[in-house]
Design a protein around this motif. Structure first.
Motif, PDB file in Angstrom:
ATOM      1  N   LEU A 118     120.923  33.252  56.661  1.00 30.50           N
ATOM      2  CA  LEU A 118     121.190  34.613  56.206  1.00 30.50           C
ATOM      3  C   LEU A 118     122.688  34.914  56.207  1.00 30.50           C
ATOM      4  O   LEU A 118     123.227  35.491  55.253  1.00 30.50           O
ATOM      5  N   LEU A 119     123.370  34.495  57.280  1.00 35.96           N
ATOM      6  CA  LEU A 119     124.820  34.714  57.343  1.00 35.96           C
ATOM      7  C   LEU A 119     125.535  33.943  56.236  1.00 35.96           C
ATOM      8  O   LEU A 119     126.482  34.456  55.622  1.00 35.96           O
ATOM      9  N   MET A 120     125.079  32.731  55.963  1.00 40.25           N
ATOM     10  CA  MET A 120     125.710  31.941  54.907  1.00 40.25           C
ATOM     11  C   MET A 120     125.479  32.568  53.541  1.00 40.25           C
ATOM     12  O   MET A 120     126.378  32.576  52.682  1.00 40.25           O
ATOM     13  N   LEU A 121     124.279  33.132  53.307  1.00 46.60           N
ATOM     14  CA  LEU A 121     124.028  33.796  52.026  1.00 46.60           C
ATOM     15  C   LEU A 121     124.890  35.045  51.868  1.00 46.60           C
ATOM     16  O   LEU A 121     125.426  35.312  50.787  1.00 46.60           O
ATOM     17  N   VAL A 122     125.011  35.814  52.945  1.00 45.93           N
ATOM     18  CA  VAL A 122     125.872  37.008  52.875  1.00 45.93           C
ATOM     19  C   VAL A 122     127.318  36.599  52.604  1.00 45.93           C
ATOM     20  O   VAL A 122     128.011  37.195  51.768  1.00 45.93           O
ATOM     21  N   ALA A 123     127.775  35.559  53.304  1.00 43.69           N
ATOM     22  CA  ALA A 123     129.136  35.075  53.066  1.00 43.69           C
ATOM     23  C   ALA A 123     129.293  34.573  51.634  1.00 43.69           C
ATOM     24  O   ALA A 123     130.323  34.808  50.982  1.00 43.69           O
ATOM     25  N   LEU A 124     128.270  33.896  51.123  1.00 43.97           N
ATOM     26  CA  LEU A 124     128.337  33.403  49.747  1.00 43.97           C
ATOM     27  C   LEU A 124     128.415  34.543  48.749  1.00 43.97           C
ATOM     28  O   LEU A 124     129.186  34.488  47.786  1.00 43.97           O
ATOM     29  N   VAL A 125     127.606  35.588  48.963  1.00 47.75           N
ATOM     30  CA  VAL A 125     127.650  36.741  48.052  1.00 47.75           C
ATOM     31  C   VAL A 125     129.024  37.389  48.073  1.00 47.75           C
ATOM     32  O   VAL A 125     129.577  37.752  47.026  1.00 47.75           O
ATOM     33  N   LEU A 126     129.597  37.550  49.274  1.00 46.17           N
ATOM     34  CA  LEU A 126     130.925  38.164  49.373  1.00 46.17           C
ATOM     35  C   LEU A 126     131.979  37.287  48.698  1.00 46.17           C
ATOM     36  O   LEU A 126     132.843  37.779  47.966  1.00 46.17           O
ATOM     37  N   ILE A 127     131.913  35.974  48.951  1.00 50.03           N
ATOM     38  CA  ILE A 127     132.877  35.072  48.327  1.00 50.03           C
ATOM     39  C   ILE A 127     132.705  35.066  46.813  1.00 50.03           C
ATOM     40  O   ILE A 127     133.681  35.067  46.051  1.00 50.03           O
ATOM     41  N   LEU A 128     131.437  35.089  46.374  1.00 54.77           N
ATOM     42  CA  LEU A 128     131.171  35.089  44.935  1.00 54.77           C
ATOM     43  C   LEU A 128     131.658  36.381  44.301  1.00 54.77           C
ATOM     44  O   LEU A 128     132.199  36.374  43.188  1.00 54.77           O
ATOM     45  N   ARG A 129     131.457  37.478  44.988  1.00 51.10           N
ATOM     46  CA  ARG A 129     131.953  38.762  44.459  1.00 51.10           C
ATOM     47  C   ARG A 129     133.467  38.741  44.336  1.00 51.10           C
ATOM     48  O   ARG A 129     134.028  39.206  43.337  1.00 51.10           O
ATOM     49  N   TRP A 130     134.113  38.197  45.347  1.00 45.98           N
ATOM     50  CA  TRP A 130     135.573  38.099  45.280  1.00 45.98           C
ATOM     51  C   TRP A 130     135.997  37.121  44.179  1.00 45.98           C
ATOM     52  O   TRP A 130     136.953  37.374  43.438  1.00 45.98           O
ATOM     53  N   GLY A 131     135.281  35.996  44.050  1.00 47.85           N
ATOM     54  CA  GLY A 131     135.654  35.006  43.043  1.00 47.85           C
ATOM     55  C   GLY A 131     135.421  35.474  41.626  1.00 47.85           C
ATOM     56  O   GLY A 131     136.145  35.071  40.709  1.00 47.85           O
ATOM     57  N   LEU A 132     134.401  36.339  41.412  1.00 47.84           N
ATOM     58  CA  LEU A 132     134.094  36.816  40.064  1.00 47.84           C
ATOM     59  C   LEU A 132     134.829  38.100  39.702  1.00 47.84           C
ATOM     60  O   LEU A 132     134.601  38.643  38.618  1.00 47.84           O
ATOM     61  N   THR A 133     135.688  38.574  40.590  1.00 44.59           N
ATOM     62  CA  THR A 133     136.447  39.794  40.275  1.00 44.59           C
ATOM     63  C   THR A 133     137.252  39.665  38.989  1.00 44.59           C
ATOM     64  O   THR A 133     137.261  40.591  38.169  1.00 44.59           O
ATOM     65  N   PRO A 134     137.938  38.544  38.730  1.00 47.06           N
ATOM     66  CA  PRO A 134     138.658  38.431  37.450  1.00 47.06           C
ATOM     67  C   PRO A 134     137.745  38.550  36.233  1.00 47.06           C
ATOM     68  O   PRO A 134     138.127  39.149  35.219  1.00 47.06           O
ATOM     69  N   LEU A 135     136.532  38.008  36.316  1.00 49.20           N
ATOM     70  CA  LEU A 135     135.613  38.117  35.182  1.00 49.20           C
ATOM     71  C   LEU A 135     135.193  39.558  34.956  1.00 49.20           C
ATOM     72  O   LEU A 135     135.072  40.007  33.805  1.00 49.20           O
ATOM     73  N   ARG A 136     134.957  40.303  36.048  1.00 44.66           N
ATOM     74  CA  ARG A 136     134.620  41.723  35.890  1.00 44.66           C
ATOM     75  C   ARG A 136     135.791  42.486  35.286  1.00 44.66           C
ATOM     76  O   ARG A 136     135.602  43.393  34.463  1.00 44.66           O
ATOM     77  N   GLN A 137     137.007  42.142  35.676  1.00 42.25           N
ATOM     78  CA  GLN A 137     138.166  42.807  35.097  1.00 42.25           C
ATOM     79  C   GLN A 137     138.309  42.483  33.613  1.00 42.25           C
ATOM     80  O   GLN A 137     138.634  43.361  32.805  1.00 42.25           O
ATOM     81  N   VAL A 138     138.023  41.228  33.250  1.00 41.32           N
ATOM     82  CA  VAL A 138     138.067  40.862  31.828  1.00 41.32           C
ATOM     83  C   VAL A 138     137.028  41.654  31.042  1.00 41.32           C
ATOM     84  O   VAL A 138     137.309  42.164  29.947  1.00 41.32           O
ATOM     85  N   ALA A 139     135.807  41.761  31.599  1.00 41.20           N
ATOM     86  CA  ALA A 139     134.757  42.526  30.922  1.00 41.20           C
ATOM     87  C   ALA A 139     135.154  43.987  30.750  1.00 41.20           C
ATOM     88  O   ALA A 139     134.917  44.590  29.690  1.00 41.20           O
TER      89      ALA A 139
END
Length: 469
Positions: free
Chosen positions: A198-219
């Protein structure tokens, strides 16, 4: 009969492949689901491996404990003429208590029991085969009483008497304590591994959200460009996305340059043809009224004017791919300007106009196209109405719908489709060239919309204009 454009749009819709669920999932959802599946598989395999290792470790510890019990029995045993004898008080007290869970017995070389501990009274232990001296066998045995045991057998050569004797020492322990220890470990392992997953999934979601921030900005920037709020993508992005944003900006620049060239070409063509046509018409108007060629030239000039307008409209319709880059056009403001102009043109009719348009309704496209379509429809309504015209509309997330009603003579249903063709007119005595509704239809079709003719509640004609967003 349906028009060719309607059939083509229907065929294109039928040819469009359906999107499955995987194509509709967002990138973040796909990564999270994939990571969850991989993590679940990893956790299951890890738990199986750890449980197996734990079972082997606990079994090895139990085996060593049982081996120690055999050594204690060997130390306590004495050989007499009747065979091996053991004292009543053994070093391990559980061997003297019936049903204690720890049991022992000694077999001769033929496998017959010579002695068993008091604790084994009333139990039917699994009886292993006799072993050669020095052999050891540890196994999970199933007793005749239906119980499961951990059984250790050890072959011994007893050489204290005149003749060496072979014996097999057997110690058995109830496996319920062993299984309880494994079950407790399994529960503890599931809790820890589940919490870590569960902790790893939460960390993954947070990391993924941070990593996909440029794509959201492009959109967000693409949406701003599409709505006309900014000319191009302006943010600074990582190298992996910079190629995409650079290509998008190049495409936008190319599209604007092409649109400017198209607009300039249309303007040059219009101005180039306007003056010669005006000179020719003036020269004909100054000619002899009885000149037989005059009527023919006027007819041909009129046809030339129609052809020029038609070709210009076709060129504009072909350039509407850049319409999504134009800023939104408020429909009510455009309608108010057109109505004010038409009031001046038809001032003798004193037309009453009911304007039922919300200020928030906008047109996503080129403003000139909206003025062209709305102007032709309103001009048609002003021309044929008795005294009243109503313009209403609504805008949703998917479409813009405009409805123009009048209280005129109306349009027969048999002529509704015919009037949308270029040059078609309901009344040849009324001034006009019969291309207004056709132009509206061409522009609307270029945007993927449709024009429909129906009967109005006011008693006249109703023209419905629907444009997808």
């Amino acid at each position: 009969m349906r028009s060719t454009e309607a059939r083509e749009q229907e065929d294109a819709t039928l040819r469009t492949p359906r999107l499955d669920v995987s194509q509709m999932l967002s990138l973040r959802t796909r990564v999270v689901l994939s990571a969850a599946a991989v993590l679940t598989l990893f956790i299951l395999l890890t738990s199986l491996a750890l449980e197996r290792a734990m079972r082997e470790t606990v079994a090895s510890a139990r085996e060593e404990r049982l081996q120690a019990q055999i050594f204690l029995l060997m130390a306590a045993g004495e050989e007499e003429s009747a065979g091996l004898v053991f004292p009543n008080a053994l070093a391990e007290s559980r061997l003297t208590l019936p049903g204690s869970g720890l049991y022992a017995q000694v077999l001769n070389a033929l496998g017959d029991p010579l002695w068993q501990s008091p604790s084994a009274v009333g139990t039917e232990l699994p009886t292993p085969v006799p072993l050669a001296p020095g052999q050891r066998r540890f196994e999970h045995g199933h007793g005749h009483d239906g119980m499961d045991y951990l059984v250790l057998a050890f072959g011994v050569s007893w050489a204290t008497g005149p003749t060496p004797q072979d014996y097999t020492f057997v110690v058995a322990e109830d496996s319920s304590a062993f299984e309880a220890e494994i079950t407790q470990f399994r529960a503890s392992l599931a809790g820890w591994l589940g919490g870590m997953a569960l902790l790893m999934l939460v960390a993954l979601v947070l990391i993924l959200r941070w990593g996909l921030t440029p794509l959201r900005q492009v959109a967000a920037e693409v949406a701003a460009v599409e709505s006309g709020q900014q000319p191009q993508i302006q943010g600074r992005y990582p190298a992996e996305i910079r190629v995409l944003t650079g290509n998008l900006n190049a495409l936008l620049a190319h599209e604007r340059a092409r649109q400017r060239r198209l607009d300039n070409t249309l303007g040059d063509l219009a101005h180039s043809l306007k003056t010669p046509l005006a000179v020719m018409r003036g020269a004909i108007d100054d000619g002899e009224p009885a000149d037989p060629v005059r009527a023919l030239l006027l007819e041909q000039l009129t046809r030339m004017g129609h052809l020029v307008e038609y070709q210009l409209q076709r060129a504009r319709a072909g350039g509407r791919q850049a319409a999504t880059l134009a800023p939104p056009v408020p429909v009510r403001q455009a309608a108010e300007r057109l109505i004010a102009s038409l009031h001046k043109v038809y001032r003798d009719k004193r037309v009453q106009v009911d304007l039922e348009l919300d200020h928030a309704i906008v047109f996503r496209g080129i403003e000139g196209d909206l003025l062209e379509m709305l102007g032709n429809l309103l001009d048609n309504a002003f021309k044929w109405c008795g005294r009243r015209v109503r313009l209403s509309g609504e805008g949703t997330r998917n479409a813009l719908k405009l409805v123009i009603d009048d209280d005129g003579p109306g349009i027969p249903s048999a002529q509704a489709i015919h009037l949308l063709e270029r040059g078609a007119r309901a009344d040849e005595t009324t001034p006009g060239h019969g291309i207004g509704l056709a132009v509206v239809r061409e522009i609307c079709t270029a945007y993927g919309g449709e024009v429909r003719v129906a009967s109005s509640p006011l008693g006249g004609a109703r023209l419905c204009l629907r444009l997808p967003i």
